[in-house]
Design a protein around this motif. Structure first.
Motif, PDB file in Angstrom:
ATOM      1  N   MET A   1       0.823  -1.196   0.000  1.00  0.00           N
ATOM      2  CA  MET A   1       0.000   0.000   0.000  1.00  0.00           C
ATOM      3  C   MET A   1       0.867   1.259   0.000  1.00  0.00           C
ATOM      4  N   LEU A   2       2.005   1.220   0.657  1.00  0.00           N
ATOM      5  CA  LEU A   2       2.904   2.374   0.671  1.00  0.00           C
ATOM      6  C   LEU A   2       3.879   2.237  -0.489  1.00  0.00           C
ATOM      7  N   ASP A   3       3.505   2.796  -1.630  1.00  0.00           N
ATOM      8  CA  ASP A   3       4.347   2.686  -2.811  1.00  0.00           C
ATOM      9  C   ASP A   3       5.489   3.706  -2.748  1.00  0.00           C
ATOM     10  N   GLU A   4       6.399   3.595  -3.683  1.00  0.00           N
ATOM     11  CA  GLU A   4       7.579   4.467  -3.682  1.00  0.00           C
ATOM     12  C   GLU A   4       7.210   5.934  -3.807  1.00  0.00           C
ATOM     13  N   GLU A   5       6.183   6.244  -4.591  1.00  0.00           N
ATOM     14  CA  GLU A   5       5.752   7.637  -4.750  1.00  0.00           C
ATOM     15  C   GLU A   5       5.241   8.213  -3.433  1.00  0.00           C
ATOM     16  N   THR A   6       4.445   7.435  -2.715  1.00  0.00           N
ATOM     17  CA  THR A   6       3.926   7.894  -1.419  1.00  0.00           C
ATOM     18  C   THR A   6       5.055   8.087  -0.426  1.00  0.00           C
ATOM     19  N   LEU A   7       6.001   7.165  -0.401  1.00  0.00           N
ATOM     20  CA  LEU A   7       7.139   7.306   0.510  1.00  0.00           C
ATOM     21  C   LEU A   7       8.005   8.512   0.132  1.00  0.00           C
ATOM     22  N   ALA A   8       8.133   8.789  -1.158  1.00  0.00           N
ATOM     23  CA  ALA A   8       8.869   9.979  -1.593  1.00  0.00           C
ATOM     24  C   ALA A   8       8.143  11.245  -1.146  1.00  0.00           C
TER      25      ALA A   8
END
Length: 164
Positions: A1-8
């Motif tokens: 659910m926490l994709d790379e874009e969200t983490l960025a």
């Protein structure tokens, strides 16, 4: 659910808060702590994130972030008023500079004509500034609605910082 874009996005928000000397707390219902989880997935987040309140039940909203039970009884947990009260309560309880909140219907059940699945109310509070509110109806399943709520919370925080 926490994709790379969200983490960025989480990392960028944390950096912006840190650069301004601001701290953050969350009060979450429909996301169950996912906003705080995204933020604390970033190394160094402890310099900014002070607290995360998971207030899934109405009783938790009242006990943990001081949302009046009468308010919930009058307007329902999924409402602008409760989202604002959650953010303001988290701000007061945590001592953070900024607090984010969300309350909504993530589904698949629990929706109604007035409050459909996907309806989320978010708020961002800071002492001395008007509390911001965002009302969204996100499409998709439970996972998509919760993920979209996290991204909207970050956007609302950026809006609040832009007003500072």
């Amino acid at each position: 659910m926490l994709d790379e874009e969200t983490l960025a996005e989480a990392a960028a928000l944390l950096e912006a808060l840190k650069a301004r000397g601001l701290t953050l707390a969350t009060a979450e219902s429909c996301t169950g702590g996912l906003i705080a989880a995204a933020l604390t997935s970033v190394a160094g987040s402890s310099a900014v994130v002070l607290a995360g309140f998971v207030t899934y039940s109405n009783e938790a909203k009242t006990a943990m972030v001081d949302v009046p039970a009468a308010l919930i009884g009058r307007v329902g947990a999924v409402s602008e008023e409760v989202a604002r009260a959650m953010a303001e309560g988290a701000l007061a309880r945590s001592g953070a500079s900024i607090a984010l909140s969300c309350t909504g219907v993530a589904g698949p059940g629990g929706g109604s004509a007035e409050k459909p699945v996907g309806l989320v109310h978010l708020a961002a509070a800071r002492l001395g500034h008007p509390t911001l509110h965002s009302r969204k109806v996100f499409p998709g399943d439970r996972t998509a609605i919760r993920a979209a709520t996290v991204r909207e919370a970050f956007a609302l925080a950026r809006s609040l910082m832009g007003a500072i």
